[in-house]
Design a protein around this motif. Structure first.
Motif, PDB file in Angstrom:
ATOM      1  N   LEU A 145      54.713  56.290  -7.299  1.00 21.68           N
ATOM      2  CA  LEU A 145      54.430  57.161  -6.150  1.00 21.68           C
ATOM      3  C   LEU A 145      53.278  56.610  -5.323  1.00 21.68           C
ATOM      4  N   ASN A 146      52.217  56.159  -5.977  1.00 17.39           N
ATOM      5  CA  ASN A 146      51.083  55.593  -5.235  1.00 17.39           C
ATOM      6  C   ASN A 146      51.492  54.357  -4.455  1.00 17.39           C
ATOM      7  N   GLU A 147      52.342  53.515  -5.080  1.00 16.90           N
ATOM      8  CA  GLU A 147      52.796  52.314  -4.386  1.00 16.90           C
ATOM      9  C   GLU A 147      53.615  52.667  -3.159  1.00 16.90           C
ATOM     10  N   ARG A 148      54.512  53.627  -3.320  1.00 10.82           N
ATOM     11  CA  ARG A 148      55.373  53.991  -2.191  1.00 10.82           C
ATOM     12  C   ARG A 148      54.584  54.712  -1.099  1.00 10.82           C
ATOM     13  N   LEU A 149      53.549  55.453  -1.520  1.00  6.01           N
ATOM     14  CA  LEU A 149      52.702  56.108  -0.511  1.00  6.01           C
ATOM     15  C   LEU A 149      51.987  55.086   0.361  1.00  6.01           C
ATOM     16  N   MET A 150      51.682  53.932  -0.203  1.00  6.77           N
ATOM     17  CA  MET A 150      50.981  52.889   0.551  1.00  6.77           C
ATOM     18  C   MET A 150      51.922  52.091   1.450  1.00  6.77           C
ATOM     19  N   SER A 151      53.217  52.188   1.179  1.00  6.61           N
ATOM     20  CA  SER A 151      54.161  51.375   1.959  1.00  6.61           C
ATOM     21  C   SER A 151      55.092  52.232   2.802  1.00  6.61           C
ATOM     22  N   ASP A 152      55.907  53.073   2.149  1.00  8.87           N
ATOM     23  CA  ASP A 152      56.950  53.806   2.886  1.00  8.87           C
ATOM     24  C   ASP A 152      56.470  55.119   3.486  1.00  8.87           C
ATOM     25  N   VAL A 153      55.522  55.782   2.852  1.00  8.48           N
ATOM     26  CA  VAL A 153      55.102  57.110   3.306  1.00  8.48           C
ATOM     27  C   VAL A 153      53.621  57.052   3.664  1.00  8.48           C
ATOM     28  N   ARG A 154      53.238  56.031   4.397  1.00  9.08           N
ATOM     29  CA  ARG A 154      51.830  55.838   4.760  1.00  9.08           C
ATOM     30  C   ARG A 154      51.302  57.027   5.570  1.00  9.08           C
ATOM     31  N   PRO A 155      50.034  57.384   5.357  1.00 11.81           N
ATOM     32  CA  PRO A 155      49.437  58.453   6.178  1.00 11.81           C
ATOM     33  C   PRO A 155      49.555  58.184   7.673  1.00 11.81           C
ATOM     34  N   THR A 156      49.490  56.912   8.059  1.00 10.30           N
ATOM     35  CA  THR A 156      49.583  56.613   9.496  1.00 10.30           C
ATOM     36  C   THR A 156      50.945  56.987  10.059  1.00 10.30           C
ATOM     37  N   LEU A 157      51.990  56.903   9.220  1.00  8.23           N
ATOM     38  CA  LEU A 157      53.307  57.315   9.693  1.00  8.23           C
ATOM     39  C   LEU A 157      53.339  58.822   9.913  1.00  8.23           C
ATOM     40  N   PHE A 158      52.733  59.567   8.979  1.00 13.04           N
ATOM     41  CA  PHE A 158      52.724  61.013   9.147  1.00 13.04           C
ATOM     42  C   PHE A 158      51.881  61.429  10.346  1.00 13.04           C
ATOM     43  N   LEU A 159      50.788  60.712  10.586  1.00 12.23           N
ATOM     44  CA  LEU A 159      49.936  61.062  11.714  1.00 12.23           C
ATOM     45  C   LEU A 159      50.676  60.964  13.038  1.00 12.23           C
ATOM     46  N   ALA A 160      51.705  60.133  13.100  1.00 16.76           N
ATOM     47  CA  ALA A 160      52.491  60.012  14.330  1.00 16.76           C
ATOM     48  C   ALA A 160      53.337  61.253  14.577  1.00 16.76           C
ATOM     49  N   GLN A 161      53.381  62.173  13.608  1.00 15.22           N
ATOM     50  CA  GLN A 161      54.227  63.349  13.736  1.00 15.22           C
ATOM     51  C   GLN A 161      53.429  64.655  13.697  1.00 15.22           C
ATOM     52  N   LEU A 162      52.118  64.570  13.823  1.00 11.56           N
ATOM     53  CA  LEU A 162      51.302  65.774  13.771  1.00 11.56           C
ATOM     54  C   LEU A 162      51.646  66.718  14.911  1.00 11.56           C
ATOM     55  N   SER A 163      51.449  68.005  14.647  1.00  9.51           N
ATOM     56  CA  SER A 163      51.861  69.020  15.613  1.00  9.51           C
ATOM     57  C   SER A 163      51.158  68.874  16.963  1.00  9.51           C
TER      58      SER A 163
END
Length: 390
Positions: A145-163
């Protein structure tokens, strides 16, 4: 009978008026398309626009229409970096600016304030599924999970979708650069966005607001969340009154309004579509009778009369719908409410803005002199917006 606006003695420079409407849903684009669907009566409304019944079976949704995005979002790069709910919102916001005659007025847009009612953005459902599937058989799921969080589900990707990026994209694409606020909280966010804009204009704090929201119903994660809460309707396409199971049908769409002080609108020669006379908003209790008591109080607080045309935010949840019906039977006997969910699906944060857009359109078209828009939260909260001819 409601009095004519030209006969009223209570017009004021700080009256809050609607001068622009941007409305996008399964029905299509523009308030005229939605009024045309309403003209077909309840059966026509339930059939207006397409239903999506296959992708998320057994849960139907009302999908977004095919839009020529470049008419409101000219740059392909801007289109690509937005998620679907943001594209719907930015498109509807641009349509509202066009409707208000503001699109080419840079100075006016620079002092236009924005309030957006928005959810928490969209997740990459495919990636989430891949990560969860891999974790089931991995020897060290926490490490994976930590590895995938650093690659596929990066915080920067989520930040592009903030409300709050819906407001940011409206500023970037349309040049609306006044102060912006983003409200979260599902149906009640839409009510309070309108309430705050109304209060600030009426008090003289500012003169013009762009207010609204958008929602993408075509998301497996949203449908799953509401289905687990036993809130999503599972059954064949049908108008709310004809359904044999409880629940709401989610709809994709966007609704934005340009609100101005009456004097400001007159000074720039804008067409006034309707006046928002009052906005009521309240958090309801959980006890039996709490919603009916709250709605009745909002009718009193907003001064809504028995002859108002009712645009109903009924959900398809029996206890809450029964409470609204009881209040309407007492306060607007004989009224045949327009149920926004039957026309466009349930738009969550854009629920109330869409209802107000429809009501303003009815008044501008001469089909009503006064209208009342109810917004019912699926958990807590209720709102009532009273409009009248301006």
């Amino acid at each position: 009978m409601s009095e004519r606006p030209e006969d009223r003695q209570d017009c004021d420079d700080r009256d809050v008026v609607v001068t622009g409407i941007g409305l996008v849903s399964c029905v299509g684009e523009g308030v005229e398309a939605h009024l045309a669907a309403l003209a077909g009566g309840p059966a026509g409304v339930s059939r207006a626009g397409p239903w999506e019944t296959g992708r998320f079976a057994p849960y139907p949704v009302r999908p977004a229409p095919a839009l020529e995005l470049s008419t409101q979002i000219p740059k392909k790069s801007d289109q690509r970096q937005m998620e679907p709910w943001q594209r719907l919102g930015v498109y509807a916001a641009g349509a509202a600016l066009d409707s208000a005659g503001m699109k080419d007025d840079a100075e006016l847009k620079a002092r236009t304030h924005v309030i957006v009612a928005a959810g928490g953005g969209e997740r990459d459902w495919d990636v989430d599924g891949q990560v969860l599937t891999a974790m089931r058989t991995h020897a060290a799921p926490d490490v994976l999970l930590n590895e995938r969080l650093m690659s596929d589900v990066r915080p920067t990707l989520f930040l592009a979708q903030l409300s709050n990026l819906l407001a940011g994209n409206i500023a970037i694409v349309h040049g609306v650069t006044g102060a912006s606020r983003t409200f979260m909280g599902e149906e009640q966010a839409g009510v309070d966005a309108i309430r705050i804009a109304h209060a600030r204009i009426a008090s003289g704090q500012t003169d013009v607001f762009l207010v609204g929201g958008s929602f993408n119903a075509e998301r497996a994660d949203s449908i799953l969340a509401y289905a687990l809460g036993r809130l999503a309707y599972a059954g064949p396409p049908a108008a709310l009154a004809d359904r044999t199971a409880p629940g709401f049908v989610l709809g994709s769409g966007g609704a934005f309004l340009v609100l101005e002080a009456r004097a400001h609108a007159r000074a720039r020669g804008a067409r006034i579509l309707a006046e928002i006379a009052a906005v009521g908003s309240a958090r309801t209790g959980r006890g039996e009778g709490a919603l009916a008591e709250t709605l009745g109080r909002l009718f009193d607080e907003t001064g809504t009369g028995a002859d108002a045309r009712i645009v109903s935010g009924a959900l398809g949840l029996p206890a809450r719908d029964d409470a609204e019906r009881a209040v309407l039977a007492a306060r607007a006997p004989g009224a045949t409410p327009i149920v926004t969910q039957d026309l466009v699906g349930h738009l969550m944060e854009a629920h109330a803005p869409a209802g107000v857009a429809l009501a303003a359109g009815l008044i501008a078209a001469g089909e009503a002199r006064e209208a009342a828009v109810t917004s019912i939260g699926h958990q807590r909260g209720a709102g009532l917006v009273r409009l009248r001819a301006a």
